[in-house]
Write a protein that holds these residues in place. Structure first.
Motif, PDB file in Angstrom:
ATOM      1  N   CYS A   1       1.628  -2.598   2.588  1.00 41.49           N
ATOM      2  CA  CYS A   1       0.801  -3.618   3.197  1.00 41.49           C
ATOM      3  C   CYS A   1      -0.006  -4.307   2.106  1.00 41.49           C
ATOM      4  O   CYS A   1      -0.547  -3.650   1.217  1.00 41.49           O
TER       5      CYS A   1
ATOM      6  N   CYS B   1      -1.186  -1.358   9.618  1.00 43.17           N
ATOM      7  CA  CYS B   1      -1.960  -1.428   8.389  1.00 43.17           C
ATOM      8  C   CYS B   1      -3.413  -1.697   8.738  1.00 43.17           C
ATOM      9  O   CYS B   1      -3.733  -2.743   9.309  1.00 43.17           O
TER      10      CYS B   1
ATOM     11  N   GLU C   1      -1.513   2.094   5.281  1.00 42.03           N
ATOM     12  CA  GLU C   1      -0.360   1.954   6.152  1.00 42.03           C
ATOM     13  C   GLU C   1      -0.086   3.235   6.932  1.00 42.03           C
ATOM     14  O   GLU C   1      -0.413   4.334   6.487  1.00 42.03           O
TER      15      GLU C   1
END
Length: 124
Positions: free
Chosen positions: A95, A22, A6
């Protein structure tokens, strides 16, 4: 690499915006869901938004109308556009990828690959 990475977190004032990114491995697309989760101090991790292989999206109630999840499959990249941020949005954002088909894609146990997180801090 398999693990998502991320970026884009930071500190903003209430009412401001941030866009999280991400970078994920192509291999994670073998399963349909990708998503964003967050965890604030003293709270459990919660699902924020998810997107499936067809582009269908799901949001938790508190962010509807403010956050938008999207992806660029060609770049293996997931995004979370966050607008009208408030102090309740302060959290570590993660993420997730490799999510299996499930009725509620905001359940974290459906995902197999996780990033290290990026901090979002919203000041009043």
């Amino acid at each position: 690499q398999v693990h998502p990475v991320e970026s884009g977190g930071g500190s903003v004032q209430a009412g401001g915006s941030l866009r999280l990114s991400c970078a994920a491995s192509r291999s994670t697309y073998s399963r349909p869901y990708m998503g964003w989760f967050r965890q604030a101090p003293g709270k459990e991790r919660e699902g924020v938004a998810a997107i499936d292989s067809s582009g269908s999206t799901t949001y938790t109630s508190s962010v509807k109308g403010r956050f938008t999840i999207s992806k660029d499959s060609a770049k293996n990249t997931l995004y979370l556009q966050m607008n009208s941020l408030n102090s309740d949005d302060t959290a570590m954002y993660y993420c997730a990828a490799g999510g299996v088909w499930q009725p509620d894609p905001l359940r974290q146990d459906g995902y197999y690959y996780w990033g290290q997180g990026t901090q979002v801090t919203v000041s009043s």
